[in-house]
Design a protein around this motif. Sequence first.
Motif, PDB file in Angstrom:
ATOM      1  N   THR A 106       0.812  -1.220   0.000  1.00  0.00           N
ATOM      2  CA  THR A 106       0.000   0.000   0.000  1.00  0.00           C
ATOM      3  C   THR A 106       0.839   1.260   0.000  1.00  0.00           C
ATOM      4  O   THR A 106       0.289   2.355  -0.090  1.00  0.00           O
ATOM      5  N   THR A 136      -2.468   3.525  -5.181  1.00  0.00           N
ATOM      6  CA  THR A 136      -3.164   2.961  -4.030  1.00  0.00           C
ATOM      7  C   THR A 136      -4.009   4.037  -3.370  1.00  0.00           C
ATOM      8  O   THR A 136      -3.748   5.231  -3.520  1.00  0.00           O
ATOM      9  N   LYS A 138      -7.129   4.447   0.173  1.00  0.00           N
ATOM     10  CA  LYS A 138      -7.825   3.769   1.274  1.00  0.00           C
ATOM     11  C   LYS A 138      -9.026   4.600   1.691  1.00  0.00           C
ATOM     12  O   LYS A 138      -9.110   5.804   1.426  1.00  0.00           O
TER      13      LYS A 138
END
Length: 212
Positions: A106, A136, A138
């Motif tokens: 990540t 990446t 989140k």
Amino acid sequence: MKEYQVILADKNLKNNKQILDLSLWEKANCLTDFCSPWKKDPVSKIEFRALWDLDNLYFNFRVFDTDVYIDQEDGSFDSIGNSDRVELFFRTNDSLNPYYCLEIDTAVRIMDFKAYPERNFDYDWKWPKKEIEVTTSKDDISFTVQGRISIQSLRDLNLIQNNTIEAGVYRAKFSLAQNLQYEPTWISWVNPNTEKPNFHIASSFGKFVLVE
């Protein structure tokens, strides 16, 4: 062999970084049948999607896990190998001679290498930089790793045959154990039916079928 249908994408629906936008991923088939045959504990849900066009194969891992471990000691392959990550392997045939590995954490670090049978790894080999791109992100419930690999680089490596790519799809999850060390759980799309965890074996691969 397990098969995953990779739908043809509209190449005009890409952002300026050549990565597909969220709305287009909704049209992709969603692969969720991952397992960890070597542990009885349940694993976090994983959604894998792929699309392709004449230029690129696009991939998207969404992992429903917010407890992500990254070994930040340095940027070495050892550090990536001790971190939560997703993985894609590609092979020409079941001889695995050779096959190609992409392991991505990540922090957008890529461990890319060429491999041969019996875990003979060539870490000097690199996927051509201009032929791969990874991002990446989140949110409150998950992390996402997505990217593109050029069709030309896959063809150069003889990895597309009859509109099919033989591939493995995996995840490594690191958790703090009672000995205060981080230990991995190995997760695979295809159950390789081995006594001990092993992705580097012909039985861990399936097929990506490029649908026109």
